[in-house]
Design a protein around this motif. Structure first.
Motif: not given
Length: 559
Positions: A15-23, A38-51, A53-59
């Motif tokens: 998201c190119s946002e600086i980390y901050s407390a909260g989401s 944490r918010q981006c990890v949650h969004g990536v997981t929802e986009a992949r039907d609950g799976v 996967q690392c946005p960088t290395c696809r692990t």
């Protein structure tokens, strides 16, 4: 460079946002060690039907609950320190500027706050609170400004569309007036050879009716009647059509009157002129006696008009004051068209107070008003409305309006074949059959477009949708793909004329919003006679966000 590197380390790469407390707090993925908020990890997981996967290395990270991902507090603390440093340092005390005084409208450090602001009763808030407040204000003001600009833009575009509509309407009226002028000359010339009371009375009545028509067209556009012909359409006012019929009846009163042969305007414009320019010979007279020939060449009593057998449009008539009846010195009738980037043209007309752009073609008569295609293309919104004029053996059955689901590539492909933007169009193509005639799920089949080499159904665009979210239950009016997903058949389409509840089409990309009864008529004819798309085009909305009618029985299908 060192500061930029620090900022990159403290910024979420998603998201190119600086980390901050909260989401936006940083969390680490256990199997690969990459860190995101944490918010981006949650969004990536929802986009992949609950799976996960690392946005960088696809692990993949199976069976890893999001709320169990550990927070990287070291990064979080660094980001807070970095944010404080971004707010600057007090010039007087050298401490971070962590506060904002609303009364003084200035940044404060802790020492400034204690020395002069708290004891004087100033209203002081944390710098972070002030920054967030101002961000919200900026966003709110920006949203209002964007809406205001959009409203003003739509108003300007609407005004331009109205201007184009007036130009198109004016050109149509000019054709009516030109036809009326020709009719006046026709009546005047014909009257010279009349020898009975009845025929003179008929001519007088016709002239009075024509006068009424011209007076009416001077204040408002005349109703136009579409006169279909095989491969051609002529536009004329209703009164002129009625007058011509009456005039033919009046000629039957006296067998010695001239017999007239009408040449269409399009044909007349192709007549070569001796000086190399086009000549408009709109009426030709076949004279049956030498007496009537002499009469037609004399100046008519009271009219001051002389007429030869062939008078070009705009050419002065002998014995007149310099112009033929109703023919102005400017080019007449006027014409308006749309010009594409490849120098093809499309007819632009105002019908039912809406602009209709007809499919592009390679040749066009002399044009006085030219609108560039790019302007009108920018007005075609996400729900394009196209029209098909359907005819049988040269007779127009009627017009069908289709609303396309513009977010689909298959709908854009159909639009291109209605406009001819890739070269060929559906104009002059034939409906080749009816599927399940008389039974539930009945459809009218078409899609063979015309090319210089002949008929084709090859797709003009790649990667057209098939199946998936485009599947819908069979209901009346749906326009569907009929290619089976094969690119070489992508131009084929069916229009449903009988519903079949419970059964589904594989690829729906539009729906009929007006003219379904025309399709029912076409179904009756297609098995025994040629049913043709006489003309085709698109309706130009009044603005980019405006549809010109309200959908009632049909609702647009959105993915």
């Amino acid at each position: 460079m060192e500061r930029r590197s620090m900022e990159e380390e403290l910024t979420c790469s998603v998201c190119s946002e600086i980390y901050s407390a909260g989401s936006r707090e940083p969390v680490v993925l256990p199997l690969c060690g990459h860190t995101f908020c944490r918010q981006c990890v949650h969004g990536v997981t929802e986009a992949r039907d609950g799976v996960l996967q690392c946005p960088t290395c696809r692990t993949p990270h199976p069976h890893t609950p999001l709320h169990h991902l550990p927070t990287v507090y070291a990064l979080l603390n660094l980001s807070e320190t970095y944010r404080r440093s971004e707010r600057g340092v007090c010039n007087e005390h050298g401490s971070p500027l962590e506060f904002w005084c609303r009364g003084c409208q200035k940044s404060l450090c802790g020492h400034c706050l204690l020395d002069a602001h708290l004891q004087d009763g100033h209203t002081v808030v944390l710098a972070t609170v002030f920054i967030e407040e101002r961000k919200r204000d900026i966003q709110s003001l920006g949203t209002q400004l964007v809406q205001g600009i959009q409203t003003r833009t739509d108003s300007v575009i609407g005004g331009l569309v109205d201007l184009v509509k007036e130009i198109a309407r004016g050109t149509e009226v000019s054709r009516v007036l030109s036809s009326s002028a020709q009719m006046v000359e026709r009546i005047l010339t014909d009257t010279a050879g009349l020898h009975s009371i009845d025929s003179v009375l008929v001519s007088s009545t016709l002239m009075e009716s024509l006068q009424t028509e011209v007076q009416r067209i001077s204040t408002s556009p005349a109703p136009l009647e579409e006169t279909p012909e095989k491969g051609n359409r002529k536009t004329r006012c209703i009164s002129c059509s009625l007058l011509e019929t009456s005039l033919e009846m009046s000629r039957q009163v006296s067998v010695s009157e001239a017999e007239w042969q009408e040449t269409s305007l399009d044909e007349a414009e192709q007549t070569p002129h001796p000086d190399g320019q086009k000549q408009n010979t709109t009426w030709q007279t076949s004279v049956t006696s030498s007496q009537e020939t002499n009469t037609s060449q004399e100046i008519l009593e009271g009219g001051g008009v002389s007429r030869s057998n062939s008078t070009s449009e705009g050419e002065a008539v002998e014995g007149s004051d310099g112009a033929a009846v109703g023919v102005p010195k400017t080019p007449w009738p006027l014409r308006c068209c749309v010009l594409s980037s490849d120098n093809r043209t499309g007819e632009l007309r105002t019908e039912q107070d809406r602009l209709h752009l007809h499919a592009l073609k390679d040749n066009c008569a002399t044009t006085h008003f030219v609108i560039h295609m790019s302007l009108l293309e920018s007005l075609i919104n996400e729900k394009p409305e196209v029209f098909l004029d359907i005819g049988v053996d040269g007779k127009i059955l009627g017009r069908v309006y289709i609303l396309l689901y513009g977010h689909l590539r298959r709908a854009q492909h159909f639009l291109a074949l209605c406009l001819g933007t890739f070269g060929p169009s559906y104009r002059d193509s034939k409906f080749h059959g009816v599927v399940k005639p008389g039974a539930p799920g009945e459809t009218l089949a078409g899609g063979k477009y015309v090319t210089p080499e002949g008929l084709s159904v090859q797709g003009l665009m790649e990667d057209l949708e098939w199946g998936g979210k485009c599947i819908r239950e069979k209901t009346v009016g749906l326009v569907v793909g009929a290619s089976g997903g094969k690119p070489e058949l992508d131009a084929f389409f069916h229009i449903c004329t009988r519903e079949d509840r419970g059964k589904k089409f594989a690829c729906v990309f539009g729906e009929v919003v007006r003219g379904i009864e025309v399709l029912h008529d076409a179904v009756k004819h297609v098995r025994t006679r040629d049913v043709t798309v006489v003309d085709v085009g698109v309706v130009i909305p009044n603005s980019r966000r405006h549809l010109n009618y309200e959908l009632t029985s049909y609702q647009p299908y959105m993915l």
